[in-house]
Design a protein around this motif. Sequence first.
Motif, PDB file in Angstrom:
ATOM      1  N   UNK A  57      -0.214  16.730   3.381  1.00  0.00           N
ATOM      2  CA  UNK A  57       0.405  16.695   4.717  1.00  0.00           C
ATOM      3  C   UNK A  57       0.654  15.163   5.061  1.00  0.00           C
ATOM      4  N   UNK A  58      -0.033  14.403   4.814  1.00  0.00           N
ATOM      5  CA  UNK A  58       0.035  12.675   5.159  1.00  0.00           C
ATOM      6  C   UNK A  58       1.223  12.219   4.419  1.00  0.00           C
ATOM      7  N   UNK A  99       0.784  -1.239   0.065  1.00  0.00           N
ATOM      8  CA  UNK A  99       0.082  -0.173   0.094  1.00  0.00           C
ATOM      9  C   UNK A  99       0.840   1.073  -0.176  1.00  0.00           C
ATOM     10  N   UNK A 100       0.191   2.301  -0.518  1.00  0.00           N
ATOM     11  CA  UNK A 100       1.131   3.545  -0.622  1.00  0.00           C
ATOM     12  C   UNK A 100       1.138   4.296   0.702  1.00  0.00           C
ATOM     13  N   UNK A 101       0.158   4.178   1.491  1.00  0.00           N
ATOM     14  CA  UNK A 101       0.402   4.606   2.901  1.00  0.00           C
ATOM     15  C   UNK A 101      -0.261   3.681   3.967  1.00  0.00           C
ATOM     16  N   UNK A 102      -0.290   4.064   5.123  1.00  0.00           N
ATOM     17  CA  UNK A 102      -0.703   3.211   6.179  1.00  0.00           C
ATOM     18  C   UNK A 102      -2.097   3.188   6.128  1.00  0.00           C
ATOM     19  N   UNK A 103      -2.837   2.130   6.117  1.00  0.00           N
ATOM     20  CA  UNK A 103      -4.420   2.293   6.026  1.00  0.00           C
ATOM     21  C   UNK A 103      -4.992   2.414   7.538  1.00  0.00           C
ATOM     22  N   UNK A 115      -4.843  11.553  15.030  1.00  0.00           N
ATOM     23  CA  UNK A 115      -3.555  12.447  14.514  1.00  0.00           C
ATOM     24  C   UNK A 115      -3.672  12.739  13.120  1.00  0.00           C
ATOM     25  N   UNK A 116      -4.293  11.729  12.389  1.00  0.00           N
ATOM     26  CA  UNK A 116      -4.490  12.122  10.808  1.00  0.00           C
ATOM     27  C   UNK A 116      -5.771  12.512  10.617  1.00  0.00           C
ATOM     28  N   UNK A 149       4.902  10.781   5.805  1.00  0.00           N
ATOM     29  CA  UNK A 149       5.066   9.620   5.483  1.00  0.00           C
ATOM     30  C   UNK A 149       6.651   9.574   5.198  1.00  0.00           C
ATOM     31  N   UNK A 150       7.130  10.758   4.468  1.00  0.00           N
ATOM     32  CA  UNK A 150       8.470  10.699   3.806  1.00  0.00           C
ATOM     33  C   UNK A 150       9.381  11.122   5.152  1.00  0.00           C
TER      34      UNK A 150
END
Length: 453
Positions: free
Chosen positions: A218-219, A186-190, A210-211, A223-224
């Motif tokens: 911003x997410x 996945x590209x980001x945390x689900x 927090x998200x 992540x980066x």
Amino acid sequence: MSVLLETTVGDIVIDLLIDHSPKLCENFLKLCKVKYYNFSPIHSVQKNFSFQTGDPLGPLSKQSDGGCSIWGHLSGDPSKRTFTAPFHPKLKHLERGTVSMATVPLSSDPDTRVAASQFIITLGEETDFLDSKAAIFGKVVEGFDSLEKINEAMVDDKGYPFVDIRIKHTVILDDPYPDPPGLREPSSSPPPSDEQMRTVRIANEEELHENDDVDEEELEKRRRERDARAQALTLELMGDLPFAEVKPPENVLFVCKLNPVTQDEDLELIFGRFGKILSCEVIRDQKTGDSLQYAFIEYEDKASCEVAYTKMQDVLIDDRRIHVDFSQSVSKLSDVWRQDTNNKRRARARGGWGGVQELEKRRQYREEDERSSGKNYNMVYGKEEMKGRHDRGFNGRRNDDKIDRRNDDRPDRRNDGRYDRNRDDDRDRQFRSRDGYRHDRRDRDGDYKRRDR
């Protein structure tokens, strides 16, 4: 090979023992890659012994199946939900931070134990009770303060913390295994599922949401930043950085797009009007010595560096418009740190063989000054061993005039079958007569001659 677990009580870095438990490590790595462990609760906490996690729902959910292996998760086949767990005989639960896969006996064969996704981390020393029940595949190398927080957490009679402790995110620092068919990272945390949210007892609301109301940009930035911290931690583990939080110096200026003819002295003269320069170096090719057209200028203070940055952007030097920026390199800091570390290690070394003064390298052959050159190698025996061999034979007898040398000149009777007249004198010239007395052959010949007369 390492994995970073971000938990609600801190980060935990696990080194994987891929040489001893390759299948267990592959299962764990791929589950981390598909974010299977995200929001998994930590449970079964036993003070100074161990805790367990790896089930996305945990024991509080009635829908929990106890976890699933990566092969069952990708295929959806219930028969692949578990797999036979290999136990390496040399891996024991002897130290704090040992990571092992939780196993259960197979119903059809109690001697065979199977694993899925749940794993155990020890919180104490000498936890050998787990040796035949949990298959070791890694060890904690950083994050022991997080382990201590879990160890001190308030739990109920079943070891479940009253305030939730969960795995928030997993970062793979190195993955040597090819992805199995059907794996999509996945590209980001689900986000946590509704069933996972129903298992929450007392959560940190700030961390839980927090998200919320955060845009995609911003997410991605968060992540980066998280990945950058993980990569910096990897470089620290490999020894390329003195510490993960190292930052480039603020008094060093980076200058690029230089003309190849520009020299160090030219730059120092031009940039010297902004402040005192400690070093000015044009980076060159190590073999040819040609300029690579960029340089580093180190000022005595940060203010001089800032002034040079604002004044020298796009300035024309030797018919080239240069580009100026603050340095992002930490190579010099790393070199200083590495050299200092090596010097300390050499100072602690005691000499001798292998760093031990009392040991000496094993001597296989003779001393160097005793060795000969040319065709006569003489590598088997030294002077001490050959001493006295000129005075005695190899069978231990004396080699003087009294030695029997008859074997030296005697031909091999098997070759020609002829009678050997050069045999031993006592055996050739003497014989026994019928009366039992020994006579000399010459006396016998004389008797024959007299008898003929």
